[in-house]
Design an enzyme around this catalytic site. Structure first.
Site, PDB file in Angstrom:
ATOM      1  N   SER A 216       0.819  -1.217   0.000  1.00  0.00           N
ATOM      2  CA  SER A 216       0.000   0.000   0.000  1.00  0.00           C
ATOM      3  C   SER A 216       0.850   1.264   0.000  1.00  0.00           C
ATOM      4  O   SER A 216       0.327   2.376   0.038  1.00  0.00           O
ATOM      5  CB  SER A 216      -0.938  -0.006   1.214  1.00  0.00           C
ATOM      6  OG  SER A 216      -0.206  -0.213   2.404  1.00  0.00           O
TER       7      SER A 216
ATOM      8  N   ASN B 284      -2.471  -2.496  13.081  1.00  0.00           N
ATOM      9  CA  ASN B 284      -3.928  -2.310  12.999  1.00  0.00           C
ATOM     10  C   ASN B 284      -4.381  -1.042  13.719  1.00  0.00           C
ATOM     11  O   ASN B 284      -5.180  -0.274  13.182  1.00  0.00           O
ATOM     12  CB  ASN B 284      -4.656  -3.525  13.572  1.00  0.00           C
ATOM     13  CG  ASN B 284      -4.368  -4.782  12.778  1.00  0.00           C
ATOM     14  OD1 ASN B 284      -3.752  -4.702  11.709  1.00  0.00           O
ATOM     15  ND2 ASN B 284      -4.793  -5.937  13.269  1.00  0.00           N
TER      16      ASN B 284
ATOM     17  N   HIS C 175     -39.881  22.936 -12.554  1.00  0.00           N
ATOM     18  CA  HIS C 175     -39.856  22.124 -13.788  1.00  0.00           C
ATOM     19  C   HIS C 175     -39.079  22.828 -14.904  1.00  0.00           C
ATOM     20  O   HIS C 175     -39.336  22.599 -16.077  1.00  0.00           O
ATOM     21  CB  HIS C 175     -41.277  21.814 -14.293  1.00  0.00           C
ATOM     22  CG  HIS C 175     -42.213  21.340 -13.223  1.00  0.00           C
ATOM     23  ND1 HIS C 175     -42.358  20.016 -12.884  1.00  0.00           N
ATOM     24  CD2 HIS C 175     -43.033  22.042 -12.388  1.00  0.00           C
ATOM     25  CE1 HIS C 175     -43.240  19.911 -11.903  1.00  0.00           C
ATOM     26  NE2 HIS C 175     -43.653  21.124 -11.570  1.00  0.00           N
TER      27      HIS C 175
ATOM     28  N   SER D   4     -12.548  27.525 -27.579  1.00  0.00           N
ATOM     29  CA  SER D   4     -12.571  26.309 -28.385  1.00  0.00           C
ATOM     30  C   SER D   4     -11.447  26.405 -29.400  1.00  0.00           C
ATOM     31  O   SER D   4     -11.131  27.486 -29.889  1.00  0.00           O
ATOM     32  CB  SER D   4     -13.916  26.192 -29.091  1.00  0.00           C
ATOM     33  OG  SER D   4     -13.779  25.418 -30.265  1.00  0.00           O
TER      34      SER D   4
ATOM     35  N   LYS E 185     -16.516  30.745 -28.924  1.00  0.00           N
ATOM     36  CA  LYS E 185     -16.922  29.990 -27.733  1.00  0.00           C
ATOM     37  C   LYS E 185     -16.295  30.502 -26.448  1.00  0.00           C
ATOM     38  O   LYS E 185     -15.147  30.915 -26.409  1.00  0.00           O
ATOM     39  CB  LYS E 185     -16.540  28.507 -27.884  1.00  0.00           C
ATOM     40  CG  LYS E 185     -17.285  27.749 -28.952  1.00  0.00           C
ATOM     41  CD  LYS E 185     -18.778  27.631 -28.704  1.00  0.00           C
ATOM     42  CE  LYS E 185     -19.111  26.611 -27.644  1.00  0.00           C
ATOM     43  NZ  LYS E 185     -18.726  25.249 -28.036  1.00  0.00           N
TER      44      LYS E 185
ATOM     45  N   GLU F  62     -18.601  22.661 -15.560  1.00  0.00           N
ATOM     46  CA  GLU F  62     -18.944  21.338 -16.104  1.00  0.00           C
ATOM     47  C   GLU F  62     -18.147  20.229 -15.417  1.00  0.00           C
ATOM     48  O   GLU F  62     -18.681  19.180 -15.066  1.00  0.00           O
ATOM     49  CB  GLU F  62     -18.656  21.299 -17.608  1.00  0.00           C
ATOM     50  CG  GLU F  62     -19.600  22.143 -18.436  1.00  0.00           C
ATOM     51  CD  GLU F  62     -19.128  22.208 -19.880  1.00  0.00           C
ATOM     52  OE1 GLU F  62     -19.511  21.347 -20.669  1.00  0.00           O
ATOM     53  OE2 GLU F  62     -18.341  23.112 -20.207  1.00  0.00           O
TER      54      GLU F  62
ATOM     55  N   TYR G  14      -9.952  -6.514  12.446  1.00  0.00           N
ATOM     56  CA  TYR G  14      -9.302  -5.999  11.238  1.00  0.00           C
ATOM     57  C   TYR G  14      -9.311  -7.037  10.120  1.00  0.00           C
ATOM     58  O   TYR G  14      -9.136  -8.235  10.354  1.00  0.00           O
ATOM     59  CB  TYR G  14      -7.840  -5.608  11.538  1.00  0.00           C
ATOM     60  CG  TYR G  14      -7.100  -5.142  10.293  1.00  0.00           C
ATOM     61  CD1 TYR G  14      -7.194  -3.823   9.859  1.00  0.00           C
ATOM     62  CD2 TYR G  14      -6.345  -6.030   9.524  1.00  0.00           C
ATOM     63  CE1 TYR G  14      -6.560  -3.395   8.694  1.00  0.00           C
ATOM     64  CE2 TYR G  14      -5.706  -5.608   8.360  1.00  0.00           C
ATOM     65  CZ  TYR G  14      -5.816  -4.293   7.960  1.00  0.00           C
ATOM     66  OH  TYR G  14      -5.192  -3.881   6.808  1.00  0.00           O
TER      67      TYR G  14
ATOM     68  N   LYS H 200      -8.180   3.722   1.999  1.00  0.00           N
ATOM     69  CA  LYS H 200      -7.318   4.884   1.715  1.00  0.00           C
ATOM     70  C   LYS H 200      -7.541   5.491   0.345  1.00  0.00           C
ATOM     71  O   LYS H 200      -7.850   6.683   0.215  1.00  0.00           O
ATOM     72  CB  LYS H 200      -5.854   4.494   1.906  1.00  0.00           C
ATOM     73  CG  LYS H 200      -5.525   4.395   3.356  1.00  0.00           C
ATOM     74  CD  LYS H 200      -4.293   3.601   3.646  1.00  0.00           C
ATOM     75  CE  LYS H 200      -4.457   2.979   5.007  1.00  0.00           C
ATOM     76  NZ  LYS H 200      -5.459   1.880   5.043  1.00  0.00           N
TER      77      LYS H 200
END
Ligand code: ARG
Length: 459
Positions: A23, A110, A156, A277, A283, A290, A317, A325
């Site tokens: 790890s 642990n 809506h 763009s 653009k 986003e 454990y 992690k």
């Protein structure tokens, strides 16, 4: 590096299994927490007479230099070690000899890793709380700036009733304040020390858990040693708060994307938070909003991944828990990155109030107020609702707004209509007469801003 666990097993694994099991590539992030915990552990061992106090100090100072060297970049983490705990202990032992081997007395990896993760989670929670505070304060400032800017409120995604941009922004501020509360609450609950749980059952050494807890800034100790090493519920709680933050950010981002489109033209994002763009020179793309919206899936996924990892694990454990992690780090990094760009993006946006007002004028969003006008003159609401509906239909067919219909036509429909109608259905009146608590009136929005700012201080 050699393994810490040559006993019944040889300490030799196949290369594939070894790299699968290791790890270090991700838990090296816990180096600071691991060393801080080990220094306190060494001092506790010294204080309790489990090792000599001088030995404890020697270990502590060697650990401190090790930490400084790694943090300054003078020493690289050896990624052939199985995990960060192995790296720290073996580097320490290489430096101070067999004294380094005394550090692991009365503890296990642990409870060590459980401690590291709690310390890391606590630090992360603090960072997220701070970032949420800045975001809420940016939203409150923007709300103040635009508390009188009339825009259509939607249901809506259809124009519904007039509100102000300030009113709309206050809504997000409250959402993020609740998110901050959730993180604060989780932070409080996680702040108990697992160290001293040892492998699972505690230890025969006369340790002082309270001393270690206090030295590391915990409010107390986890009362059950199995619980100390086997749960990650505090990570689930934080991830759940992070998932909600992401969902709220995603809704805000979606609106920023919509509002900055040519179709809405309600806002202009600062060019610091947009891109061009490579092919279409006209653009101005809201990439940052986003991407923030797009990253939500990662964070929600992390919550689900953590819950699923924990599900059905027998006590105490299990190696499955090593998975906590990457899941937590990724979600924390993502939320922190999103919040870091969100505040300045909000602070630097500019509203195109003329377009907001134009949109508000065009959607018959004062139709409720037209009905209310008659209701206030004694007509039952259901009837005035019908009358207003018929007027809206006729107006829409002619392509006029409600205030463009002459009074004579109104009077022909219902003689209760009078000259005061036009004032009653003006957008400003519609907004400012909604003085019910929490409503759109500027006076109410001002109260909301005051309450948000008061809450901001309450960290
Ligand atoms: N890398 C391990 C983890 O993150 C450390 C604990 C290892 N404990 C063990 N009994 N193998 O969970």
């Amino acid at each position: 590096m050699a393994k810490l666990w040559e006993g019944l097993v040889s300490g030799v694994m196949s290369e594939a299994a070894d790299s699968f099991n290791a790890s270090i590539k991700f838990d090296k992030r816990l180096l600071e927490e691991d060393i801080d915990g080990s220094i306190v552990h060494a001092r506790m061992l010294g204080k309790q007479g489990i090792i000599e106090e001088a030995e404890a100090e020697k270990i502590a100072s060697a650990l401190l230099s090790l930490k400084e060297e790694v943090l300054s970049g003078a020493l690289a983490v050896d990624e052939t070690a199985e995990d960060v705990h192995t790296f720290v202990e073996q580097t320490l032992t290489a430096r101070i000899g067999s004294l380094g081997k005394k550090l692991h007395t009365a503890r296990s990896r642990n409870d060590q890793v459980a401690l590291d993760m709690r310390l890391f989670a606590r630090k992360t929670a603090g960072e997220v709380i701070e970032l949420l505070t800045s975001l809420v304060s940016a939203l409150a400032d923007k709300a103040e700036e635009y508390k009188g800017a009339v825009m259509p409120g939607y249901t809506h995604l259809q124009r519904a009733q007039p509100i102000t941009f300030g009113h709309h922004l206050c809504c997000y501020a409250y959402q993020f304040l609740r998110d901050r509360d959730r993180v604060k609450d989780a932070k409080k609950r996680l702040n108990l020390s697992p160290i001293g749980s040892a492998a699972l059952a505690g230890t025969t050494y006369p340790i002082d858990r309270a001393f270690e807890a206090k030295s590391l800034g915990f409010d107390g100790v986890i009362p059950n040693s199995l619980d100390g090493v086997s749960d990650r519920d505090y990570l689930v709680e934080l991830l759940s708060a992070f998932a909600l933050i992401s969902v709220h950010l995603s809704r805000l981002s979606e609106e920023l994307v919509l509002w900055s489109s040519w179709e809405f033209k309600f806002i202009e994002l600062s060019s610091d938070f947009t891109t061009g763009s490579s092919i279409m020179p006209q653009k101005k793309n809201p990439d940052i909003a986003e991407l923030t919206r797009g990253k939500t899936g990662r964070v929600v996924g992390s919550l689900v991944a953590m819950l699923t990892m924990l599900k059905s694990l027998p006590l105490a454990y299990n190696k499955d828990m090593q998975e906590d992690k990457e899941i937590f780090f990724d979600a924390a990094d993502t939320v922190i990155a999103c919040l870091t760009v969100a505040s300045p993006m909000i602070a630097s946006l500019r509203a195109k109030t003329e377009n907001m007002e134009k949109a508000a004028k065009e959607g018959y969003i004062n139709a409720t107020d037209l009905a209310d006008y008659l209701t206030k003159k004694g007509v039952p609401f259901r009837e005035s609702y019908k009358t207003a509906g018929a007027i809206v239909r006729a107006a829409a067919a002619k392509g006029v707004t409600l205030d463009e219909i002459p009074l004579s036509e109104y009077k022909a429909i219902d003689p209760l209509f009078g000259e005061d109608l036009y004032e009653a259905i003006s957008l400003e009146t519609c907004v400012n007469k909604r003085t019910s608590e929490g409503g759109s009136a500027v006076s109410e929005v001002e109260k909301q801003i005051v309450s948000i700012r008061k809450e901001i201080e309450n960290v």
